[in-house]
Structures are given as C-alpha cells and as structure tokens.
Write a protein that holds these residues in place. Structure first.
Motif, PDB file in Angstrom:
ATOM      1  N   HIS A 110      21.847  -6.345 134.584  1.00 11.31           N
ATOM      2  CA  HIS A 110      23.242  -5.975 134.381  1.00 11.31           C
ATOM      3  C   HIS A 110      23.814  -6.778 133.214  1.00 11.31           C
ATOM      4  CE1 HIS A 110      23.557  -3.522 138.041  1.00 11.31           C
ATOM      5  NE2 HIS A 110      22.645  -4.355 138.507  1.00 11.31           N
ATOM      6  N   ASP A 148      21.391   2.212 145.932  1.00 10.22           N
ATOM      7  CA  ASP A 148      22.593   1.501 146.384  1.00 10.22           C
ATOM      8  C   ASP A 148      23.054   0.422 145.413  1.00 10.22           C
ATOM      9  OD1 ASP A 148      22.732   2.989 148.772  1.00 10.22           O
ATOM     10  OD2 ASP A 148      21.260   1.668 149.724  1.00 10.22           O
ATOM     11  N   GLU A 149      22.643   0.508 144.170  1.00 10.18           N
ATOM     12  CA  GLU A 149      23.040  -0.453 143.140  1.00 10.18           C
ATOM     13  C   GLU A 149      23.755   0.301 142.031  1.00 10.18           C
ATOM     14  OE1 GLU A 149      20.987  -4.085 140.530  1.00 10.18           O
ATOM     15  OE2 GLU A 149      19.776  -2.822 141.846  1.00 10.18           O
ATOM     16  N   GLU A 150      24.913  -0.202 141.617  1.00  8.53           N
ATOM     17  CA  GLU A 150      25.671   0.473 140.568  1.00  8.53           C
ATOM     18  C   GLU A 150      25.294  -0.061 139.197  1.00  8.53           C
ATOM     19  OE1 GLU A 150      30.219   1.772 139.345  1.00  8.53           O
ATOM     20  OE2 GLU A 150      29.919   0.183 140.827  1.00  8.53           O
ATOM     21  N   GLN A 196      24.620   5.309 140.160  1.00  4.14           N
ATOM     22  CA  GLN A 196      24.155   4.517 141.289  1.00  4.14           C
ATOM     23  C   GLN A 196      22.707   4.867 141.572  1.00  4.14           C
ATOM     24  OE1 GLN A 196      26.831   4.313 144.651  1.00  4.14           O
ATOM     25  NE2 GLN A 196      25.146   4.056 146.087  1.00  4.14           N
ATOM     26  N   GLU A 197      21.881   3.836 141.769  1.00  6.48           N
ATOM     27  CA  GLU A 197      20.467   4.024 142.098  1.00  6.48           C
ATOM     28  C   GLU A 197      20.091   2.981 143.130  1.00  6.48           C
ATOM     29  OE1 GLU A 197      16.198   3.249 142.037  1.00  6.48           O
ATOM     30  OE2 GLU A 197      17.770   1.888 141.331  1.00  6.48           O
ATOM     31  N   SER A 217      26.578   0.171 135.281  1.00  7.03           N
ATOM     32  CA  SER A 217      27.675   0.578 134.404  1.00  7.03           C
ATOM     33  C   SER A 217      27.268   0.359 132.948  1.00  7.03           C
ATOM     34  CB  SER A 217      28.956  -0.176 134.776  1.00  7.03           C
ATOM     35  OG  SER A 217      28.747  -1.572 134.733  1.00  7.03           O
ATOM     36  N   SER A 225      28.903   5.475 134.592  1.00  6.74           N
ATOM     37  CA  SER A 225      28.125   4.684 135.545  1.00  6.74           C
ATOM     38  C   SER A 225      27.249   5.595 136.394  1.00  6.74           C
ATOM     39  CB  SER A 225      29.047   3.874 136.469  1.00  6.74           C
ATOM     40  OG  SER A 225      29.819   4.747 137.286  1.00  6.74           O
ATOM     41  N   ALA A 259      19.368   9.038 140.632  1.00  8.91           N
ATOM     42  CA  ALA A 259      20.577   8.429 140.082  1.00  8.91           C
ATOM     43  C   ALA A 259      21.735   9.362 140.380  1.00  8.91           C
ATOM     44  CB  ALA A 259      20.442   8.210 138.586  1.00  8.91           C
ATOM     45  N   GLY A 317      28.745   8.353 138.574  1.00 13.28           N
ATOM     46  CA  GLY A 317      29.997   7.869 139.134  1.00 13.28           C
ATOM     47  C   GLY A 317      31.149   8.841 138.926  1.00 13.28           C
TER      48      GLY A 317
END
Length: 210
Positions: free
Chosen positions: A14, A171-173, A168-169, A175, A166, A190, A193
């Motif tokens: 990230h 349960d992880e976002e 989500q994959e 951006s 963004s 994926a 958002g």
C-alpha cells in the motif's frame, strides 16, 4: 537485495504505508515493490523525481516499462506527461530526468532478451486498453464501474496496480497507487469501489520466476 522476492506468495503493498528510500541520484526516491539485485536489479518500483533531478545515462540490458503517474518524465526521446505508458526494450539506453518533477511506476529487467518492441502511448481516458501482448505477458489498462467484479485468474501470475479509484480483493482494499501481486496458479476476484476503478494489469509473466 531481495524485496518480496518469493514469487510463490501473494504480496500487497500500500502506497501510504511504504517508505520512500533515497536512490544514488540526488533528488530521486523510491518505494520498492519487489526487487532482486542491487542497483542493477530485476525490480518493480515507484520512483519519485524531484524537480530538476536526473539519473545518469544508462542502458537497459533487460528492458524497462513505466507508467507516468504524476508530473512530466523526460529523456532524449521526448516529454512523457502523467498518463503515459512507455516500453524501452533490452539494449535501449537513455538519460531520464524530470525538469518539473515526476512520479512513475517502473519495471526493470523483466523482458524477453530478444524483445525489441518500443511503445510510447497515452493511457488517459476511460477506455480499456491493450498496451502489449506477446507469448510471455499481457499488459492492459481496465476501467471498472462502481461495484463491478473482475475475475483475477493468475495462471502464470498477475500484478494489479490501482491508477484511480479503488478495488477490494481478499477483504483488503486497494486505493490509488497500491499494488497487488498474485502468484502463479492463484484465483481471486477484484470488486470495484463506490467510485469505480482504473487499473493496470500485467499477467502471464511470473511463472518464469519460480
């Protein structure tokens, strides 16, 4: 140096949680995503050039591809503003700089040694784009509508980089300017958002690293 060098593992980096590291060139900093080697390395990196900074002239024996994320990146072949995609094949050389500053996502030493394909194009807009494809890899830019689902079938590995919006994959976002690498054989999805997403995806290339 080895950074995220086990290509059998899922890796998520990230942007906001990854520190800038000074390079040997004054005014040039890096966020390392993966790396095998020292200054000449197989590497995936976000590089930030301060205004007026430059690297010395050098040859890319293993090729180079980059996305310009911010500012204007320059070399002897021209100016490349944000939204540019460039592939410089093995044996190419240049003197990169950024008169007004720039940030790029760059991949080094990851081409077929016989590849001589040069690409210089804009990726701005809202179209899905096929940037490059050969027997080893497939490079695309995709737009996802809000809530749209994208299957990530990483038969031979896959990388995903968020240009805008963004996703989500697992349960992880992820951006803007976040990066995900899935190992060969992985299957995932994926989910875009609320504002949708524009993503760069490279697939088919990681099984060679295992």
């Amino acid at each position: 140096m080895r950074v995220n060098a086990d290509f059998t593992k899922r890796v998520a980096v990230h942007f906001d949680r990854n520190d800038w590291i000074a390079s040997p060139a004054a005014g040039v900093e890096r966020k390392m995503l993966d790396r095998i080697g020292e200054e000449v390395a197989r590497a995936t990196t976000i590089v930030r050039f301060a205004p007026g900074s430059a690297f010395a002239a050098h040859t890319h024996d293993g090729g180079e591809e980059y996305l310009v994320l911010d500012g204007v990146f320059q070399d002897e072949t021209g100016d490349f503003p944000a939204g540019s995609y460039v592939r410089n094949p093995p044996t190419s050389s240049h003197t990169p700089s950024a008169k007004e500053g720039a940030t790029i996502l760059v991949k080094l030493h990851q081409f077929d040694p016989e590849d001589r394909t040069e690409i210089r194009r804009s990726i701005t807009g809202d179209s899905n784009l096929q940037l490059f494809k050969d027997s080893r890899e497939d490079v695309r830019v995709l737009n996802l509508s809000p809530g749209e689902k994208l299957d990530l079938d990483a038969v031979d590995g896959l990388e995903l980089f968020v240009i805008a919006g963004s996703v989500q994959e697992s349960d992880e976002e992820f951006s803007v300017w976040d990066w995900l690498r899935l190992p060969p054989g992985a299957r995932s999805t994926a989910l875009a958002g609320a504002e949708g997403a524009r993503i760069w995806i490279k697939s088919g290339h990681l099984s060679q690293m295992i």
